[in-house]
Design a protein around this motif. Structure first.
Motif, PDB file in Angstrom:
ATOM      1  N   ASP A 246       0.834  -1.210   0.000  1.00 15.70           N
ATOM      2  CA  ASP A 246       0.000   0.000   0.000  1.00 15.70           C
ATOM      3  C   ASP A 246       0.864   1.254   0.000  1.00 15.70           C
ATOM      4  OD1 ASP A 246      -2.266  -1.588   0.017  1.00 15.70           O
ATOM      5  OD2 ASP A 246      -2.662  -1.303   2.167  1.00 15.70           O
ATOM      6  N   TRP A 247       1.941   1.236   0.781  1.00 21.23           N
ATOM      7  CA  TRP A 247       2.834   2.395   0.839  1.00 21.23           C
ATOM      8  C   TRP A 247       3.480   2.630  -0.526  1.00 21.23           C
ATOM      9  CZ3 TRP A 247       8.150   2.813   0.170  1.00 21.23           C
ATOM     10  CH2 TRP A 247       8.673   4.067   0.449  1.00 21.23           C
ATOM     11  N   ILE A 248       4.009   1.584  -1.147  1.00 19.40           N
ATOM     12  CA  ILE A 248       4.629   1.725  -2.477  1.00 19.40           C
ATOM     13  C   ILE A 248       3.614   2.289  -3.462  1.00 19.40           C
ATOM     14  CG2 ILE A 248       5.537   0.469  -4.481  1.00 19.40           C
ATOM     15  CD1 ILE A 248       6.825  -1.491  -2.548  1.00 19.40           C
ATOM     16  N   ASP A 249       2.422   1.725  -3.445  1.00 18.64           N
ATOM     17  CA  ASP A 249       1.398   2.127  -4.410  1.00 18.64           C
ATOM     18  C   ASP A 249       0.875   3.536  -4.173  1.00 18.64           C
ATOM     19  OD1 ASP A 249       1.733  -0.339  -5.627  1.00 18.64           O
ATOM     20  OD2 ASP A 249       0.082  -1.263  -4.530  1.00 18.64           O
ATOM     21  N   GLU A 250       1.016   4.053  -2.955  1.00 16.67           N
ATOM     22  CA  GLU A 250       0.660   5.447  -2.692  1.00 16.67           C
ATOM     23  C   GLU A 250       1.743   6.395  -3.199  1.00 16.67           C
ATOM     24  OE1 GLU A 250      -0.227   6.106   1.429  1.00 16.67           O
ATOM     25  OE2 GLU A 250      -1.777   4.561   1.443  1.00 16.67           O
ATOM     26  N   VAL A 251       2.996   5.962  -3.095  1.00 19.03           N
ATOM     27  CA  VAL A 251       4.126   6.805  -3.485  1.00 19.03           C
ATOM     28  C   VAL A 251       4.328   6.821  -4.998  1.00 19.03           C
ATOM     29  CG1 VAL A 251       6.630   7.092  -3.283  1.00 19.03           C
ATOM     30  CG2 VAL A 251       5.285   6.482  -1.264  1.00 19.03           C
ATOM     31  N   TYR A 252       4.153   5.672  -5.632  1.00 21.44           N
ATOM     32  CA  TYR A 252       4.395   5.542  -7.071  1.00 21.44           C
ATOM     33  C   TYR A 252       3.093   5.267  -7.803  1.00 21.44           C
ATOM     34  CZ  TYR A 252       9.185   5.179  -5.456  1.00 21.44           C
ATOM     35  OH  TYR A 252      10.384   5.437  -4.845  1.00 21.44           O
ATOM     36  N   PRO A 253       2.894   5.923  -8.925  1.00 23.67           N
ATOM     37  CA  PRO A 253       1.631   5.755  -9.651  1.00 23.67           C
ATOM     38  C   PRO A 253       1.544   4.388 -10.337  1.00 23.67           C
ATOM     39  CG  PRO A 253       3.141   7.093 -10.927  1.00 23.67           C
ATOM     40  CD  PRO A 253       3.806   6.841  -9.594  1.00 23.67           C
ATOM     41  N   GLU A 254       0.318   4.041 -10.701  1.00 25.06           N
ATOM     42  CA  GLU A 254       0.110   2.834 -11.499  1.00 25.06           C
ATOM     43  C   GLU A 254       0.799   3.016 -12.844  1.00 25.06           C
ATOM     44  OE1 GLU A 254      -3.900   1.152 -11.834  1.00 25.06           O
ATOM     45  OE2 GLU A 254      -4.454   2.536 -10.227  1.00 25.06           O
ATOM     46  N   ILE A 255       1.247   1.921 -13.392  1.00 23.24           N
ATOM     47  CA  ILE A 255       1.889   1.931 -14.708  1.00 23.24           C
ATOM     48  C   ILE A 255       0.875   1.403 -15.714  1.00 23.24           C
ATOM     49  CG2 ILE A 255       3.829   1.076 -16.075  1.00 23.24           C
ATOM     50  CD1 ILE A 255       4.612   2.756 -13.553  1.00 23.24           C
ATOM     51  N   GLU A 256       0.694   2.154 -16.783  1.00 24.85           N
ATOM     52  CA  GLU A 256      -0.254   1.732 -17.814  1.00 24.85           C
ATOM     53  C   GLU A 256       0.512   1.355 -19.078  1.00 24.85           C
ATOM     54  OE1 GLU A 256      -4.124   3.457 -20.196  1.00 24.85           O
ATOM     55  OE2 GLU A 256      -3.541   4.350 -18.296  1.00 24.85           O
ATOM     56  N   ILE A 257       0.273   0.138 -19.531  1.00 16.74           N
ATOM     57  CA  ILE A 257       0.857  -0.350 -20.784  1.00 16.74           C
ATOM     58  C   ILE A 257      -0.301  -0.843 -21.639  1.00 16.74           C
ATOM     59  CG2 ILE A 257       2.426  -1.996 -21.867  1.00 16.74           C
ATOM     60  CD1 ILE A 257       3.938  -2.103 -19.170  1.00 16.74           C
ATOM     61  N   GLY A 258      -0.549  -0.134 -22.723  1.00 12.44           N
ATOM     62  CA  GLY A 258      -1.709  -0.470 -23.545  1.00 12.44           C
ATOM     63  C   GLY A 258      -2.967  -0.271 -22.732  1.00 12.44           C
ATOM     64  N   CYS A 259      -3.774  -1.306 -22.669  1.00 19.11           N
ATOM     65  CA  CYS A 259      -5.017  -1.219 -21.903  1.00 19.11           C
ATOM     66  C   CYS A 259      -4.888  -1.837 -20.516  1.00 19.11           C
ATOM     67  CB  CYS A 259      -6.151  -1.887 -22.675  1.00 19.11           C
ATOM     68  SG  CYS A 259      -5.885  -3.645 -22.940  1.00 19.11           S
ATOM     69  N   CYS A 260      -3.677  -2.182 -20.128  1.00 20.66           N
ATOM     70  CA  CYS A 260      -3.450  -2.833 -18.831  1.00 20.66           C
ATOM     71  C   CYS A 260      -2.826  -1.857 -17.838  1.00 20.66           C
ATOM     72  CB  CYS A 260      -2.523  -4.041 -18.994  1.00 20.66           C
ATOM     73  SG  CYS A 260      -3.181  -5.312 -20.079  1.00 20.66           S
ATOM     74  N   ARG A 261      -3.228  -1.994 -16.574  1.00 16.80           N
ATOM     75  CA  ARG A 261      -2.665  -1.186 -15.490  1.00 16.80           C
ATOM     76  C   ARG A 261      -2.006  -2.118 -14.487  1.00 16.80           C
ATOM     77  NH1 ARG A 261      -4.908   4.101 -14.236  1.00 16.80           N
ATOM     78  NH2 ARG A 261      -6.030   4.804 -16.051  1.00 16.80           N
TER      79      ARG A 261
END
Length: 90
Positions: free
Chosen positions: A31-46
């Motif tokens: 949760d901490w990592i995901d709050e600090v760094y945004p989701e990565i989007e590749i094509g239609c996948c996150r």
């Protein structure tokens, strides 16, 4: 002083702290990592940053988890030290 954590009695602050740190769920770190760094989007996948790190570099992920635990060690000890022999359970 003494502390009771998950049914085990500890008389040393460092041992009580380690008992709590050992029980910190991986999800807290994710949760901490995901709050600090945004989701990565590749094509239609996150993808979540925590998933990417764990999959691509598990050693760095584990080292980061250790660093995460160390970063909260002092606050746990402050909380434990402030207790007057009260049992705690996590």
């Amino acid at each position: 002083m003494k502390w009771i954590i998950d049914g085990t009695e500890y008389t040393e602050l460092e041992e009580a702290t380690e008992a709590i740190l050992d029980e910190i769920p991986e999800d807290d770190y994710n949760d901490w990592i995901d709050e600090v760094y945004p989701e990565i989007e590749i094509g239609c996948c996150r993808f979540y940053a925590s998933e990417i790190l764990k999959e691509l570099d598990p050693i760095a992920y584990d080292c980061g988890m250790d660093d995460f635990k160390e970063s909260i060690r002092e606050s746990i000890q402050d909380e434990l030290y402030g207790m007057d022999e009260l049992p705690i359970s996590n």
